[in-house]
Design a protein around this motif. Structure first.
Motif, mmCIF file in Angstrom:
data_model
loop_
_atom_site.group_PDB
_atom_site.id
_atom_site.type_symbol
_atom_site.label_atom_id
_atom_site.label_comp_id
_atom_site.label_asym_id
_atom_site.label_seq_id
_atom_site.Cartn_x
_atom_site.Cartn_y
_atom_site.Cartn_z
ATOM 1 N N HIS A 271 0.296 -1.186 -4.472
ATOM 2 C CA HIS A 271 1.656 -0.688 -4.265
ATOM 3 C C HIS A 271 2.529 -1.863 -3.838
ATOM 4 C CE1 HIS A 271 1.143 -0.727 0.109
ATOM 5 N NE2 HIS A 271 -0.039 -0.187 -0.099
ATOM 6 N N TYR A 272 3.791 -1.576 -3.626
ATOM 7 C CA TYR A 272 4.749 -2.646 -3.378
ATOM 8 C C TYR A 272 4.377 -3.468 -2.136
ATOM 9 C CZ TYR A 272 9.160 -4.884 -2.295
ATOM 10 O OH TYR A 272 10.110 -5.809 -1.979
ATOM 11 N N GLY A 273 3.884 -2.800 -1.071
ATOM 12 C CA GLY A 273 3.508 -3.518 0.159
ATOM 13 C C GLY A 273 2.370 -4.500 -0.096
ATOM 14 N N SER A 274 1.366 -4.062 -0.849
ATOM 15 C CA SER A 274 0.252 -4.984 -1.101
ATOM 16 C C SER A 274 0.643 -6.064 -2.105
ATOM 17 C CB SER A 274 -1.029 -4.241 -1.508
ATOM 18 O OG SER A 274 -0.777 -3.154 -2.349
ATOM 19 N N LEU A 275 1.612 -5.756 -2.979
ATOM 20 C CA LEU A 275 2.093 -6.795 -3.900
ATOM 21 C C LEU A 275 2.728 -7.954 -3.121
ATOM 22 C CD1 LEU A 275 2.674 -7.741 -6.839
ATOM 23 C CD2 LEU A 275 4.932 -6.693 -6.586
ATOM 24 N N VAL B 151 6.133 -4.410 4.587
ATOM 25 C CA VAL B 151 7.155 -3.548 3.988
ATOM 26 C C VAL B 151 7.036 -2.192 4.672
ATOM 27 C CG1 VAL B 151 7.947 -2.499 1.844
ATOM 28 C CG2 VAL B 151 6.877 -4.766 1.804
ATOM 29 N N THR B 152 8.161 -1.644 5.084
ATOM 30 C CA THR B 152 8.111 -0.353 5.781
ATOM 31 C C THR B 152 8.841 0.718 4.962
ATOM 32 O OG1 THR B 152 10.080 -1.024 7.011
ATOM 33 C CG2 THR B 152 7.969 -1.330 8.115
ATOM 34 N N ASN B 153 8.525 1.968 5.238
ATOM 35 C CA ASN B 153 9.245 3.062 4.573
ATOM 36 C C ASN B 153 10.483 3.427 5.406
ATOM 37 O OD1 ASN B 153 8.395 4.626 6.735
ATOM 38 N ND2 ASN B 153 6.823 5.730 5.593
ATOM 39 N N GLU B 154 11.158 4.491 5.034
ATOM 40 C CA GLU B 154 12.425 4.809 5.725
ATOM 41 C C GLU B 154 12.217 5.219 7.175
ATOM 42 O OE1 GLU B 154 11.566 8.632 3.347
ATOM 43 O OE2 GLU B 154 11.064 6.517 3.305
ATOM 44 N N HIS B 155 10.959 5.529 7.557
ATOM 45 C CA HIS B 155 10.687 5.869 8.960
ATOM 46 C C HIS B 155 10.207 4.644 9.747
ATOM 47 C CE1 HIS B 155 11.052 9.928 7.555
ATOM 48 N NE2 HIS B 155 10.018 9.793 6.747
ATOM 49 N N GLY B 156 10.254 3.490 9.115
ATOM 50 C CA GLY B 156 9.840 2.278 9.806
ATOM 51 C C GLY B 156 8.327 2.116 9.866
ATOM 52 N N LYS C 80 4.565 1.174 8.212
ATOM 53 C CA LYS C 80 4.037 0.283 7.177
ATOM 54 C C LYS C 80 3.775 1.102 5.917
ATOM 55 C CE LYS C 80 0.128 -2.227 5.551
ATOM 56 N NZ LYS C 80 -1.322 -2.170 5.462
ATOM 57 N N LEU C 81 4.263 0.591 4.797
ATOM 58 C CA LEU C 81 4.042 1.273 3.532
ATOM 59 C C LEU C 81 2.557 1.263 3.217
ATOM 60 C CD1 LEU C 81 6.176 2.370 1.566
ATOM 61 C CD2 LEU C 81 5.930 0.266 0.255
ATOM 62 N N SER C 82 1.985 2.425 2.968
ATOM 63 C CA SER C 82 0.564 2.480 2.633
ATOM 64 C C SER C 82 0.340 3.635 1.687
ATOM 65 C CB SER C 82 -0.275 2.675 3.895
ATOM 66 O OG SER C 82 -0.122 4.004 4.345
ATOM 67 N N LYS C 83 -0.846 3.620 1.097
ATOM 68 C CA LYS C 83 -1.161 4.688 0.162
ATOM 69 C C LYS C 83 -1.151 6.024 0.890
ATOM 70 C CE LYS C 83 -3.530 0.991 -1.785
ATOM 71 N NZ LYS C 83 -4.560 0.055 -1.382
ATOM 72 N N GLN C 84 -1.461 5.989 2.181
ATOM 73 C CA GLN C 84 -1.536 7.224 2.964
ATOM 74 C C GLN C 84 -0.158 7.841 3.197
ATOM 75 O OE1 GLN C 84 -3.255 4.358 3.999
ATOM 76 N NE2 GLN C 84 -5.061 5.146 2.963
ATOM 77 N N ASN C 85 0.876 6.988 3.305
ATOM 78 C CA ASN C 85 2.175 7.607 3.577
ATOM 79 C C ASN C 85 3.104 7.576 2.359
ATOM 80 O OD1 ASN C 85 3.376 5.080 3.581
ATOM 81 N ND2 ASN C 85 3.338 4.872 5.791
ATOM 82 N N GLY C 86 2.464 7.681 1.204
ATOM 83 C CA GLY C 86 3.244 7.978 0.005
ATOM 84 C C GLY C 86 3.747 6.806 -0.807
ATOM 85 N N ALA C 87 3.229 5.578 -0.552
ATOM 86 C CA ALA C 87 3.658 4.458 -1.378
ATOM 87 C C ALA C 87 3.237 4.748 -2.817
ATOM 88 C CB ALA C 87 3.001 3.172 -0.903
ATOM 89 N N THR C 88 4.149 4.584 -3.735
ATOM 90 C CA THR C 88 3.797 4.874 -5.125
ATOM 91 C C THR C 88 3.233 3.624 -5.795
ATOM 92 O OG1 THR C 88 6.100 4.456 -5.605
ATOM 93 C CG2 THR C 88 5.415 6.767 -5.529
ATOM 94 N N ALA C 89 2.414 3.845 -6.818
ATOM 95 C CA ALA C 89 1.847 2.716 -7.565
ATOM 96 C C ALA C 89 2.989 1.950 -8.230
ATOM 97 C CB ALA C 89 0.875 3.243 -8.609
ATOM 98 N N LEU C 90 2.759 0.678 -8.481
ATOM 99 C CA LEU C 90 3.788 -0.150 -9.103
ATOM 100 C C LEU C 90 3.944 0.215 -10.571
ATOM 101 C CD1 LEU C 90 2.551 -3.454 -7.542
ATOM 102 C CD2 LEU C 90 4.800 -2.432 -7.139
ATOM 103 N N ASP C 91 5.156 0.034 -11.065
ATOM 104 C CA ASP C 91 5.382 0.252 -12.491
ATOM 105 C C ASP C 91 4.912 -1.012 -13.225
ATOM 106 O OD1 ASP C 91 6.238 0.626 -15.012
ATOM 107 O OD2 ASP C 91 8.326 1.133 -14.497
ATOM 108 N N THR C 92 3.730 -0.916 -13.823
ATOM 109 C CA THR C 92 3.142 -2.122 -14.429
ATOM 110 C C THR C 92 3.856 -2.518 -15.719
ATOM 111 O OG1 THR C 92 1.455 -0.729 -15.419
ATOM 112 C CG2 THR C 92 0.848 -1.890 -13.410
ATOM 113 N N ASP C 93 4.782 -1.670 -16.176
ATOM 114 C CA ASP C 93 5.553 -2.051 -17.373
ATOM 115 C C ASP C 93 6.689 -3.003 -17.013
ATOM 116 O OD1 ASP C 93 4.044 -0.546 -19.056
ATOM 117 O OD2 ASP C 93 5.283 1.258 -18.803
#
Ligand code: GLU
Length: 294
Positions: free
Chosen positions: A16-20, A230-235, A237-250
């Protein structure tokens, strides 16, 4: 020095974007040093590993132009090395079996909290198991000044943690038989000859433990750099657990440009046309930001 860096994803879902951001920072640092960039799959936490996630992460990295310089290492195939490291520590008396249950530890920490003292593991089993069955293995941390670990983080500056008061004796092998991240990461980085660790700032709190463990095992301490997470709107950490979406590989360039912006890299317009031009500009910008001759 021959620079060796790495990206160490946990296969709990697609990239996801955070791990990228972590992948890109470690890649750019390796390229700016003209060093090697390795990938390690951190799949020892069996229950959290999602089938297919490893293949997915590796394919996404390749699609984004980040190819490892050596064959990726899988933690699940290295448990014999973790066992050896634990044996080495046992032979020097630095580790001890712990029979505390989660509830017992939580209760004693609650008491400590009520007394407004430390929240570190209180060392209950240091003096012996008191008839309880051994569940986990813990590393004894020093007392007094020796408990204070300091290091210079290349992004965050001087860091200090007191292992005795802030952490306590920490687990190397868990009650469920799984190897703890702290032990695996130290053994793996040492065996791979990693000289520079670049990763997310959520791991900065683990670094003092890892440095202490390196000293106990007699291996070198690498240089550290922790990039802002990278954090979400609640501050959070972006993670797969709190809804980070997969990257658009296109659209690798879009995601990479956003990740570069997160790292504070200012890239000229032509950087956004091809992967090659992106990496050339981003590596130069990273080197400049890090004050390197490049
Ligand atoms: N596997 C860890 C994670 O995905 C990274 C460990 C590290 O870079 O030391 O958060």
């Amino acid at each position: 020095m021959t620079y060796r860096g790495r990206f160490a994803p946990s296969p709990t879902g697609p990239l996801h974007y955070g791990s990228l951001v972590s992948a890109l920072a470690s890649w750019l640092d390796a390229r700016a040093h003209r060093g090697a960039w390795l990938v390690r799959v951190e799949d020892i936490d069996g229950p959290r590993t999602v089938p297919g996630a490893v293949e997915d992460i590796l394919a996404t990295l390749a699609r984004f132009g980040m190819l490892a310089d050596e064959t990726p290492v899988w933690q699940s195939q290295r448990t014999a090395r973790y066992e050896q490291a634990l044996e080495q520590l046992k032979s020097t008396g630095l580790v001890y079996p712990c029979g505390c249950t989660r509830k017992e530890i939580a209760d004693s920490l609650l008491h400590a909290h009520a007394r407004n003292t430390t929240l570190a593991y209180p060392g209950t089993c240091r003096a012996g198991l008191n008839g309880k069955p051994a569940r986990a293995w813990r590393l004894r941390v020093p007392d007094g000044d020796a408990a204070v670990i300091s290091f210079e983080d290349r992004w965050q500056g001087e860091q200090t943690q007191n292992l005795a008061t802030e952490v306590g004796d920490f687990v190397l092998k868990r009650a469920d038989g799984q190897w703890a991240y702290q032990l695996a990461v130290v053994v793996d980085d040492a065996d791979a000859g990693i000289t520079h660790i670049v990763r997310g700032a959520d791991l900065i709190d683990s670094t003092a433990r890892q440095i202490y463990l390196q000293r106990c095992l007699g291996v070198r301490t690498p240089h550290y750099l922790h990039v802002p997470v990278v954090t979400n709107e609640h501050g959070e950490k972006l993670s797969k657990q709190n809804g980070a979406t997969a990257l658009d590989t296109d659209k690798p360039l879009e995601a990479l440009s956003a990740a570069a912006r997160h790292l504070g890299l200012d890239l000229p317009g032509e950087a956004h046309t091809t992967l090659d031009s992106f990496y050339a500009a981003a590596t130069a910008a990273w080197a400049k930001r890090m004050g390197m001759n490049f």
